[in-house]
Design a protein around this motif. Structure first.
Motif, PDB file in Angstrom:
ATOM      1  N   LEU A 151      37.617  56.753   0.033  1.00  0.00           N
ATOM      2  CA  LEU A 151      37.990  55.653   0.924  1.00  0.00           C
ATOM      3  C   LEU A 151      38.494  54.456   0.133  1.00  0.00           C
ATOM      4  N   ARG A 152      37.848  54.152  -0.954  1.00  0.00           N
ATOM      5  CA  ARG A 152      38.259  53.006  -1.780  1.00  0.00           C
ATOM      6  C   ARG A 152      39.685  53.182  -2.301  1.00  0.00           C
ATOM      7  N   SER A 153      39.993  54.394  -2.748  1.00  0.00           N
ATOM      8  CA  SER A 153      41.338  54.674  -3.254  1.00  0.00           C
ATOM      9  C   SER A 153      42.383  54.554  -2.145  1.00  0.00           C
ATOM     10  N   ALA A 154      42.040  55.082  -0.972  1.00  0.00           N
ATOM     11  CA  ALA A 154      42.979  55.021   0.146  1.00  0.00           C
ATOM     12  C   ALA A 154      43.243  53.583   0.573  1.00  0.00           C
ATOM     13  N   LEU A 155      42.202  52.771   0.633  1.00  0.00           N
ATOM     14  CA  LEU A 155      42.373  51.377   1.071  1.00  0.00           C
ATOM     15  C   LEU A 155      43.034  50.526  -0.013  1.00  0.00           C
ATOM     16  N   ALA A 156      42.872  50.906  -1.274  1.00  0.00           N
ATOM     17  CA  ALA A 156      43.595  50.200  -2.342  1.00  0.00           C
ATOM     18  C   ALA A 156      45.097  50.401  -2.153  1.00  0.00           C
ATOM     19  N   ASP A 157      45.492  51.617  -1.749  1.00  0.00           N
ATOM     20  CA  ASP A 157      46.908  51.880  -1.472  1.00  0.00           C
ATOM     21  C   ASP A 157      47.365  51.126  -0.228  1.00  0.00           C
ATOM     22  N   ALA A 158      46.460  50.947   0.741  1.00  0.00           N
ATOM     23  CA  ALA A 158      46.812  50.186   1.947  1.00  0.00           C
ATOM     24  C   ALA A 158      47.137  48.740   1.583  1.00  0.00           C
ATOM     25  N   VAL A 159      46.400  48.173   0.635  1.00  0.00           N
ATOM     26  CA  VAL A 159      46.684  46.814   0.158  1.00  0.00           C
ATOM     27  C   VAL A 159      48.012  46.796  -0.586  1.00  0.00           C
ATOM     28  N   LYS A 160      48.222  47.794  -1.438  1.00  0.00           N
ATOM     29  CA  LYS A 160      49.450  47.858  -2.240  1.00  0.00           C
ATOM     30  C   LYS A 160      50.698  47.935  -1.367  1.00  0.00           C
ATOM     31  N   HIS A 161      50.589  48.649  -0.243  1.00  0.00           N
ATOM     32  CA  HIS A 161      51.740  48.828   0.638  1.00  0.00           C
ATOM     33  C   HIS A 161      51.805  47.803   1.773  1.00  0.00           C
ATOM     34  N   GLY A 162      50.930  46.805   1.715  1.00  0.00           N
ATOM     35  CA  GLY A 162      51.029  45.712   2.673  1.00  0.00           C
ATOM     36  C   GLY A 162      50.382  45.948   4.017  1.00  0.00           C
ATOM     37  N   HIS A 163      49.528  46.984   4.144  1.00  0.00           N
ATOM     38  CA  HIS A 163      48.842  47.225   5.410  1.00  0.00           C
ATOM     39  C   HIS A 163      47.578  46.376   5.535  1.00  0.00           C
TER      40      HIS A 163
END
Length: 406
Positions: A151-163
């Motif tokens: 989950l942490r990895s997925a949400l880190a990508d969400a931050v990176k992509h502006g979600h």
């Protein structure tokens, strides 16, 4: 009532709830698609909190750090995220299974913009209490930490992509690395290993080759099961470990065996002793007598009689079955219970206990670095501590004997 503000400054308004008055903020923002529209955020308990949030939002707009947070559900986002990951098939299958069983079922409907560190903490505590899919209790700290890492990895990508503006897992408290330690490894002594292999040779020589190869090379299960005859150089007494076979399970579609790279993604060469070479020669001769197809370069060394990869989980169960029979024949105390993977630990522990350099052992095991080997094998084999104490005392005695008398 709304407090009057200049255009572009946004506004704060009060609304009523069963819990009492609450406040919301509203301001205009430029969306990623180029349109300009109002943004509204609710739930502030007082005007001061709302004003602070509004100032932060306007500051982010001015500095270009504003994020149009997504209202997409966590489950929907994770499905898209998994589709975009470049992972080994077995790893992807594991991620999908854990997301389905432990994230989607509990917090999957939560919109991304409503995820908080507090909510994630509550989710993890629930997994620890009652997270097992079969309803038989909670998950181990090790499993909870693993799911949290996904989950942490997925949400880190969400931050990176502006979600998302921030990663809510940064504000949560997963089980610590100490709490999530794997079960204590077991290792046989040289005598215990020799007893088991001697018994196995008489009981089932075909499978005895497999147990011998694992114990004498330290290969992982998947690496041994993926070994082909073209990887074996009996003249040079070495094998090339280039790939691994793993089990990939698909929901509603059964399972399949998939070959991929080794765990570290790196190939390695492992030297063999003369006894292991001789056993492989005999194994090759026996299989060749059954069918020439079983000893072609592309044929699997430890395959079944039809030349297929052995099923990894059944392979492990077969080892445990052999071990139980050996215990009945030899005694539990003479061949203690271990797992198949502990043959790898036995290989490393015996070498390290005998003084083999850590770097050499690390290369044989295929660890990414010698540091990993040192970390995994911090334990000492029975007798190692005593040997170290005796060696140290001997060094001092020798030094004292050679020292001039005062």
């Amino acid at each position: 009532m709304s407090k009057k503000r200049q255009y572009g400054e946004g506004g704060i308004s009060e609304y009523r709830t069963k819990a009492g008055p609450r406040y919301y903020i509203k301001y205009m923002a430029l969306r990623p698609d180029g349109t300009r529209s109002a943004v509204l955020k609710r739930g502030f308990v007082n005007r001061r909190e709302a004003a602070s949030a509004l100032r932060a939002e306007l500051r982010n707009l001015e500095t270009g750090q504003w994020v149009d947070v997504s209202k997409q559900s966590l489950s929907a986002y994770l499905a898209e995220w998994l589709d975009g990951q470049r992972l080994a098939p077995s790893t992807l299958s594991s991620y999908q299974k854990n997301v389905r069983l432990h994230i989607d079922r509990h917090i999957g409907k939560t919109p991304l913009d409503r995820l908080t560190g507090l909510a994630i903490d509550g989710w993890m505590r629930k997994l620890e209490r009652s997270g097992r899919a079969d309803g038989a209790g909670g998950l181990s700290a090790r499993t909870v930490r693993y799911v949290f890492t996904i989950l942490r990895s997925a949400l880190a990508d969400a931050v990176k992509h502006g979600h998302l503006a921030v990663n809510p897992t940064d504000r949560s408290t997963p089980p610590t690395a100490s709490q999530a330690r794997p079960p204590e490894m077991q290792a046989w002594t040289a005598a215990e290993l020799a007893r088991f292999l001697g018994w196995a040779e008489k009981y089932d020589s075909d499978m005895a080759v497999a147990w011998h190869l694992l114990a004498f090379t330290g290969m992982r299960r998947g690496e041994a099961l993926a070994l082909r005859w073209r990887d074996v150089d009996l003249e040079a007494a070495r094998i090339a470990v280039r790939r691994s076979v793993g089990l990939v399970k698909h929901k509603g579609e059964g399972e399949e065996l998939v070959e991929g790279p080794t765990k570290t993604g790196q190939a390695r060469v492992v030297d063999l002793d003369a006894g292991t070479v001789e056993r492989l020669r005999r194994h090759r001769a026996v299989r060749g007598a059954l069918s020439p197809e079983l000893i072609r370069g592309t044929a699997v060394v430890l395959g079944d009689l039809e030349g297929n990869h052995r099923h990894p989980e059944r392979f492990s169960r077969r080892f445990l079955g052999h071990l139980k029979r050996a215990q009945r024949a030899l005694g539990d105390d003479r061949v203690p219970t271990i797992r198949l993977h502990d043959l790898r630990h036995t290989h490393a522990t015996l070498l390290l206990a005998d003084g083999e350099p850590v770097k050499v052992v690390s290369e044989r095991l295929g660890h990414a670095s010698a540091t990993i080997t040192l970390t995994v094998y911090q334990h000492v084999h029975p007798g190692m501590g005593k040997q170290a104490a005796t060696r140290f005392a001997t060094l001092l005695d020798e030094a004292s004997e050679g020292r001039p008398a005062e």
